[in-house]
Design a protein around this motif. Structure first.
Motif, PDB file in Angstrom:
ATOM      1  N   THR A 267       0.790  -1.244  -0.118  1.00  0.00           N
ATOM      2  CA  THR A 267      -0.092   0.239  -0.058  1.00  0.00           C
ATOM      3  C   THR A 267       0.816   1.238  -0.017  1.00  0.00           C
ATOM      4  O   THR A 267       0.576   2.009  -0.806  1.00  0.00           O
ATOM      5  CB  THR A 267      -0.883   0.076   1.442  1.00  0.00           C
ATOM      6  N   THR A 268       1.795   1.305   0.838  1.00  0.00           N
ATOM      7  CA  THR A 268       2.761   2.355   0.903  1.00  0.00           C
ATOM      8  C   THR A 268       3.589   2.590  -0.324  1.00  0.00           C
ATOM      9  O   THR A 268       3.452   3.762  -0.852  1.00  0.00           O
ATOM     10  CB  THR A 268       3.740   2.095   2.065  1.00  0.00           C
ATOM     11  N   VAL A 269       4.174   1.405  -0.827  1.00  0.00           N
ATOM     12  CA  VAL A 269       4.993   1.640  -1.865  1.00  0.00           C
ATOM     13  C   VAL A 269       4.188   2.278  -3.419  1.00  0.00           C
ATOM     14  O   VAL A 269       4.447   3.145  -4.038  1.00  0.00           O
ATOM     15  CB  VAL A 269       5.595   0.598  -2.537  1.00  0.00           C
ATOM     16  N   THR A 270       2.850   1.967  -3.467  1.00  0.00           N
ATOM     17  CA  THR A 270       2.051   2.003  -4.573  1.00  0.00           C
ATOM     18  C   THR A 270       1.515   3.540  -4.104  1.00  0.00           C
ATOM     19  O   THR A 270       1.561   4.086  -5.279  1.00  0.00           O
ATOM     20  CB  THR A 270       0.739   1.122  -4.234  1.00  0.00           C
ATOM     21  N   GLU A 271       1.245   3.844  -2.949  1.00  0.00           N
ATOM     22  CA  GLU A 271       0.966   5.369  -2.919  1.00  0.00           C
ATOM     23  C   GLU A 271       1.980   6.299  -3.335  1.00  0.00           C
ATOM     24  O   GLU A 271       1.853   7.320  -3.933  1.00  0.00           O
ATOM     25  CB  GLU A 271       0.495   5.637  -1.521  1.00  0.00           C
ATOM     26  N   VAL A 272       3.325   5.977  -2.773  1.00  0.00           N
ATOM     27  CA  VAL A 272       4.428   6.784  -3.129  1.00  0.00           C
ATOM     28  C   VAL A 272       4.657   6.753  -4.861  1.00  0.00           C
ATOM     29  O   VAL A 272       4.973   7.839  -5.263  1.00  0.00           O
ATOM     30  CB  VAL A 272       5.787   6.227  -2.303  1.00  0.00           C
ATOM     31  N   ALA A 273       4.683   5.802  -5.325  1.00  0.00           N
ATOM     32  CA  ALA A 273       5.019   5.670  -6.695  1.00  0.00           C
ATOM     33  C   ALA A 273       3.862   6.370  -7.450  1.00  0.00           C
ATOM     34  O   ALA A 273       4.009   6.912  -8.507  1.00  0.00           O
ATOM     35  CB  ALA A 273       4.629   4.154  -7.305  1.00  0.00           C
ATOM     36  N   SER A 274       2.537   6.528  -6.852  1.00  0.00           N
ATOM     37  CA  SER A 274       1.419   7.566  -7.620  1.00  0.00           C
ATOM     38  C   SER A 274       1.988   9.014  -7.613  1.00  0.00           C
ATOM     39  O   SER A 274       1.354   9.765  -8.455  1.00  0.00           O
ATOM     40  CB  SER A 274       0.163   7.384  -6.954  1.00  0.00           C
ATOM     41  N   GLY A 275       3.022   9.364  -6.663  1.00  0.00           N
ATOM     42  CA  GLY A 275       3.599  10.673  -6.826  1.00  0.00           C
ATOM     43  C   GLY A 275       2.566  11.642  -6.174  1.00  0.00           C
ATOM     44  O   GLY A 275       2.712  12.855  -6.391  1.00  0.00           O
ATOM     45  N   SER A 276       1.649  11.183  -5.265  1.00  0.00           N
ATOM     46  CA  SER A 276       0.763  11.937  -4.633  1.00  0.00           C
ATOM     47  C   SER A 276       1.462  12.764  -3.549  1.00  0.00           C
ATOM     48  O   SER A 276       1.064  13.830  -3.380  1.00  0.00           O
ATOM     49  CB  SER A 276      -0.322  11.382  -4.363  1.00  0.00           C
ATOM     50  N   SER A 277       2.252  12.314  -2.961  1.00  0.00           N
ATOM     51  CA  SER A 277       3.045  12.851  -1.659  1.00  0.00           C
ATOM     52  C   SER A 277       4.720  13.062  -1.900  1.00  0.00           C
ATOM     53  O   SER A 277       5.328  12.376  -1.056  1.00  0.00           O
ATOM     54  CB  SER A 277       2.425  12.214  -0.380  1.00  0.00           C
ATOM     55  N   PRO A 278       5.121  13.813  -2.921  1.00  0.00           N
ATOM     56  CA  PRO A 278       6.595  13.583  -2.927  1.00  0.00           C
ATOM     57  C   PRO A 278       7.337  13.943  -1.683  1.00  0.00           C
ATOM     58  O   PRO A 278       8.502  13.536  -1.595  1.00  0.00           O
ATOM     59  CB  PRO A 278       6.929  14.369  -4.147  1.00  0.00           C
ATOM     60  N   ASP A 279       6.865  15.070  -0.854  1.00  0.00           N
ATOM     61  CA  ASP A 279       7.520  15.600   0.190  1.00  0.00           C
ATOM     62  C   ASP A 279       7.703  14.506   1.227  1.00  0.00           C
ATOM     63  O   ASP A 279       8.726  14.616   2.063  1.00  0.00           O
ATOM     64  CB  ASP A 279       6.839  16.966   0.795  1.00  0.00           C
ATOM     65  N   THR A 280       6.883  13.654   1.393  1.00  0.00           N
ATOM     66  CA  THR A 280       6.892  12.542   2.615  1.00  0.00           C
ATOM     67  C   THR A 280       7.493  11.173   1.703  1.00  0.00           C
ATOM     68  O   THR A 280       7.433  10.296   2.577  1.00  0.00           O
ATOM     69  CB  THR A 280       5.571  12.512   3.163  1.00  0.00           C
ATOM     70  N   ALA A 281       7.720  11.205   0.583  1.00  0.00           N
ATOM     71  CA  ALA A 281       7.979   9.691   0.033  1.00  0.00           C
ATOM     72  C   ALA A 281       9.169   9.262   0.847  1.00  0.00           C
ATOM     73  O   ALA A 281       9.256   8.093   1.105  1.00  0.00           O
ATOM     74  CB  ALA A 281       8.385   9.894  -1.487  1.00  0.00           C
ATOM     75  N   ILE A 282      10.260   9.945   1.018  1.00  0.00           N
ATOM     76  CA  ILE A 282      11.468   9.283   1.753  1.00  0.00           C
ATOM     77  C   ILE A 282      11.308   8.769   3.194  1.00  0.00           C
ATOM     78  O   ILE A 282      11.620   7.729   3.219  1.00  0.00           O
ATOM     79  CB  ILE A 282      12.969  10.229   1.402  1.00  0.00           C
ATOM     80  N   PRO A 283      10.881   9.707   4.020  1.00  0.00           N
ATOM     81  CA  PRO A 283      10.670   9.136   5.247  1.00  0.00           C
ATOM     82  C   PRO A 283       9.396   7.985   5.298  1.00  0.00           C
ATOM     83  O   PRO A 283       9.613   7.255   6.044  1.00  0.00           O
ATOM     84  CB  PRO A 283      10.285  10.428   6.106  1.00  0.00           C
ATOM     85  N   VAL A 284       8.376   8.052   4.548  1.00  0.00           N
ATOM     86  CA  VAL A 284       7.303   7.124   4.531  1.00  0.00           C
ATOM     87  C   VAL A 284       8.102   5.700   4.001  1.00  0.00           C
ATOM     88  O   VAL A 284       7.899   4.779   4.598  1.00  0.00           O
ATOM     89  CB  VAL A 284       6.275   7.435   3.642  1.00  0.00           C
TER      90      VAL A 284
END
Length: 193
Positions: free
Chosen positions: A30-47
């Motif tokens: 779920t997390t990786v899919t959401e990050v890959a969507s590009g919806s929250s680039p500012d939190t991608a690395i810590p998440v």
């Protein structure tokens, strides 16, 4: 928990481990899919740092137990593997400019350097976890545990560890590579309210 026909009976402890691993695998996906969507680039690395840390805890649990061996000596076909390319491409877009890194082939047997990519690592981990989830969803608990354990030791544990190390390095650079004057002023302000 019931087992699929031909699946070795699973103890309560192993059933609990399978449930935990399935939960952690689903959370990672779920997390990786959401990050890959590009919806929250500012939190991608810590998440992603958190998601990788959590899935590595799941892997460490698998690595700490005796080998799980399914009843059958061949793996039941869980169906076609998912296509990791859309996930990989989305992650490569998120990590554009910082995706590639230097990696060591095997820290115990070789100092040979090779190239790695965060997007490839994250997608490879996702593919391996999904494969095990298909066995788990079909009620093949021992097969799911076997797959997750085997693939953790042979591939996704290494890829997750490498990606985590790189993400932690990126996070460190983002937080610590600040202008010295700005850091000094912030320290002074914090100490002299």
């Amino acid at each position: 928990m019931t087992n699929a026909p031909g699946d070795r009976p699973v103890t309560d402890d192993l059933a609990t481990l399978a449930d935990l691993t399935a939960h952690d695998a689903s959370a990672y996906l779920t997390t990786v899919t959401e990050v890959a969507s590009g919806s929250s680039p500012d939190t991608a690395i810590p998440v992603l740092t958190l998601a990788l840390s959590q899935i590595l805890v799941a892997g460490a649990r698998l690595g700490a137990i005796e080998d799980v061996v399914p009843e059958e000596r061949y793996e039941t076909d869980p169906g076609a593997d998912d296509d990791p390319d859309p996930l990989r491409t989305g992650l490569a877009n998120v990590f554009n400019g910082i995706d590639d890194y230097a990696d060591i082939v095997d820290p115990l047997t070789s100092v040979e350097l090779t190239g790695g990519a965060i997007s490839n690592d994250l997608a490879d981990v996702a593919l391996a976890l999904t494969h095990g989830l298909k066995h788990f969803a079909a009620g093949r608990t021992a097969e799911a545990l076997w797959w997750w354990q085997f693939s953790y030791l042979s591939s996704w544990g290494d890829r997750a560890s490498s990606a985590l190390r790189v993400l932690q390095s990126v996070l460190s650079h983002l937080r610590l590579d600040a202008d010295e004057d700005d850091v000094s002023e912030a320290e002074f302000d914090a100490l002299h309210p």
